[in-house]
Scaffold this active site. Structure first.
Site, mmCIF file in Angstrom:
data_model
loop_
_atom_site.group_PDB
_atom_site.id
_atom_site.type_symbol
_atom_site.label_atom_id
_atom_site.label_comp_id
_atom_site.label_asym_id
_atom_site.label_seq_id
_atom_site.Cartn_x
_atom_site.Cartn_y
_atom_site.Cartn_z
ATOM 1 N N SER A 156 -9.641 -0.329 7.481
ATOM 2 C CA SER A 156 -9.153 -0.168 6.110
ATOM 3 C C SER A 156 -8.467 -1.353 5.455
ATOM 4 C CB SER A 156 -8.216 1.040 6.050
ATOM 5 O OG SER A 156 -8.981 2.216 6.218
ATOM 6 N N LYS A 198 0.845 -1.208 0.000
ATOM 7 C CA LYS A 198 0.000 0.000 0.000
ATOM 8 C C LYS A 198 0.873 1.249 0.000
ATOM 9 C CE LYS A 198 -3.886 1.976 2.656
ATOM 10 N NZ LYS A 198 -4.727 1.786 3.850
ATOM 11 N N SER A 209 -9.585 2.047 3.277
ATOM 12 C CA SER A 209 -8.711 2.798 2.414
ATOM 13 C C SER A 209 -7.717 1.956 1.614
ATOM 14 C CB SER A 209 -7.955 3.850 3.214
ATOM 15 O OG SER A 209 -7.133 3.241 4.152
#
Lengths: 95, 488
Positions: B176, B77, B152
């Site tokens: 997330s 990420k 997210s």
């Protein structure tokens, strides 16, 4: 509680955000709705409750104040700077 | 053979058996990314050359893999620092930022000769539940391209679900990792707070943030977790424990599960409730035991979370001022530069959260909001501890609904926040939790359910996850919209 224009402007100043005149009303409305929602926390009886800053128990571990692994060189750090000069970060005038 | 759709563990076995060459496995993944990333927008940056170079150096003729993650392509990420590889946090503020160091978790992956394919898309600075706040545009759901991926860690979830990575690292502050995993039909695991080092993770809310793992199978997630977890002296919130290690074939032990039915009585999509009921019935037949539990302060989780998290965020994001790194909007004096830089560099959701946090910490409001929320945090944590004293795990939905349409919730920030109702409490209490595929909605969208465990019982939780997979037998297939995209 309702969020006034003055509060939005005060908060924006505190966190160094400039809110354009056209945006103040929108942020007022959005923040107002969120604050209205989190106001429900006042329904909870916390008179005998200690605050938690963390989910789990524990204290911050301490170590000797000596340089250790993971340190970056000055060159590494200044690489990403938008402006630098003679080993310093360069910014517009402060005063 | 679709190597990209195998589990990570299966890919490893094929590499060891010589059924697929390491370079071929890498090229298949890169090809898949080329064909799909334009549509699904999972990746912000790719790391092709470095991956090829690593294989040329370490996977030549006669070379053998030294561990289960060697030569396996994974995604990271884009709020986790990778030395020499752009790390944007999905924000204009760090659009061109290149870190001078690797996050500890990245160092550990590299030590195992794992291939870091690239950096995945995310809601800006981790703030969002749909991946729609990213400066680089939203991700699309692999099962329906008109739907959100969740957030997210949207990019990581999409990359794994669509076969663009064997596994991915994500981050979870209020759900997330778990929520996008649920919306994309894969496994998403958040460890107990402190088990995985946060050094090199760009901070959003320091008492809540944890790096987690997304994969197509629990075994895969466990393999990555073993690599990245364990004490790091460079993270002062890292706990002095060994890496989480789960042995294949180990029995799960007691599977006594509490379900807080009162909390689930409203606001949950019918297909999610139905999936939950079916799961309980199926697992019950496999020997799991269910009982009702109460969580009296659960309905205050969102309020407590959005005060605590935004307060911490307002402090953590104060560093983005145009001085040391990132975007700068020049001005005559430094104060004007701060304001201009931050106003142009941050998107609306980030600004909202910074302002909210600043407000609740400010003089006159601090006691009524921040201090109050910290006290409610204590009560929420106590609810979980009480429940987990009676049962081994808590079972709740991960998300109150399957993936919603792009743009459906962007007009009302509060509506978006409410979709985190089942995930935020876990972060407030620092507990481990895992979202597991449980079925599909009437529209063919994935529905995940969440198992929550006691603090530091991560091994037990992962073993329960494997037992879940064996009992539930949720079919693994290529996601609908991916199949469509590959056919064109």
């Amino acid at each position: 509680m309702t969020i006034s224009k003055a509060i939005v402007e005060h908060v924006a100043r505190l966190c160094r955000l400039s809110v354009r005149p056209g945006e103040v009303e929108r942020f007022q409305k959005e923040l107002g709705r969120i604050i209205e929602y989190v106001d429900k926390l006042s329904e909870v009886d916390t008179s005998l409750v200690e605050p938690s800053s963390h989910g789990l128990e524990g204290t911050t571990p301490l170590r000797e104040d000596v340089r250790g692994p993971g340190s970056l060189s000055r060159e590494d750090v200044l690489q990403a700077a938008p402006a630098s000069d003679r080993g310093h970060f360069k910014v517009p005038r402060v005063l | 053979m679709e190597y990209c759709e195998l589990s990570l563990a299966e890919m490893g076995r094929k590499l060891d058996a010589g059924d697929v060459a390491p370079m071929e496995l890498l090229e298949r993944h890169l090809e898949r990314i080329r064909r799909l990333n334009g549509t699904f927008n999972a990746y912000v940056s790719l790391n092709e050359a470095a991956c090829r170079e690593l294989l040329e150096r370490r996977a030549g003729r006669g070379a053998r893999r030294s561990n289960p993650l060697a030569w396996i392509p994974v995604a990271v990420k884009d709020n986790i620092c990778t030395a020499g590889l752009r790390t944007t946090c999905g924000s204009r503020m760090l659009e061109r930022y290149v870190p001078p160091y690797d996050a500890t978790v990245v160092e550990r992956l590299r030590d195992r000769d794992c291939l870091i394919l690239g950096k995945t898309n995310l809601d800006e600075f981790g703030m969002g539940s749909s991946n729609e706040t990213s400066f680089f545009g939203p991700c699309r759901n692999p099962w329906d391209a008109g739907c959100v991926s969740g957030g997210s860690s949207g990019g990581s979830a999409v990359a794994v679900a669509a076969g663009m990575a064997a596994a991915a690292l994500g981050t979870d502050t209020g759900g997330s990792v778990r929520q996008p995993a649920s919306l994309c039909g894969i496994v998403g695991y958040k460890p107990t707070y402190g088990l995985v080092s946060r050094r090199g993770l760009v901070a959003y809310a320091s008492s809540l943030d944890q790096i987690g793992v997304l994969g197509r199978a629990v075994e895969d997630v466990a393999l990555v977790t073993e690599c990245i977890s364990g004490w790091d002296p460079l993270d002062s919130t890292s706990v002095a424990r060994e890496a989480v290690k789960v042995d294949a074939g180990e029995a799960p032990g007691s599977l006594r599960v509490g379900v807080p039915w009162t909390w689930l009585s409203k606001g949950v999509h019918a297909d999610v409730v139905e999936t939950l009921r079916r799961a309980i019935a199926k697992l019950g037949r496999a020997g799991w035991v269910f009982e009702e539990i109460e969580m009296p302060h659960a309905s205050f989780s969102i309020a407590a979370y959005y005060v605590v998290a935004t307060a911490e965020a307002s402090s953590n994001l104060a560093r983005y001022d145009g001085v040391r790194y990132g975007f700068r909007e020049d001005a005559e004096d430094v104060h004007t530069m701060y304001c201009a830089t931050r106003s142009a560099g941050f998107g609306d959701e980030v600004k909202r959260r910074i302002m909210l946090g600043t407000f609740t910490l400010s003089a006159g409001y601090h006691d009524a909001y921040y201090l109050k929320a910290q006290k409610v945090r204590t009560l929420i944590r106590q609810d979980y501890l009480n429940a987990l004293g009676r049962v081994d795990f808590i079972l709740v939905p991960t998300s109150p609904s399957p993936a919603f349409r792009l743009g459906e919730k962007t007009d009302d920030p509060l509506q978006m926040y409410l979709s985190d109702v089942f995930t935020v409490g876990v972060n407030l209490a620092g507990l481990p939790a895992i979202s597991l595929p449980a079925g599909f909605s009437e529209d063919g969208l994935p529905v995940g359910l969440q198992l929550i465990g006691a603090a530091f019982e991560d091994e037990r939780l992962l073993r329960a996850g494997r037992a879940w997979e064996q009992a539930m037998e949720v079919p693994r297939s290529c996601p609908t919209a991916v199949k469509k995209a590959l056919a064109t």
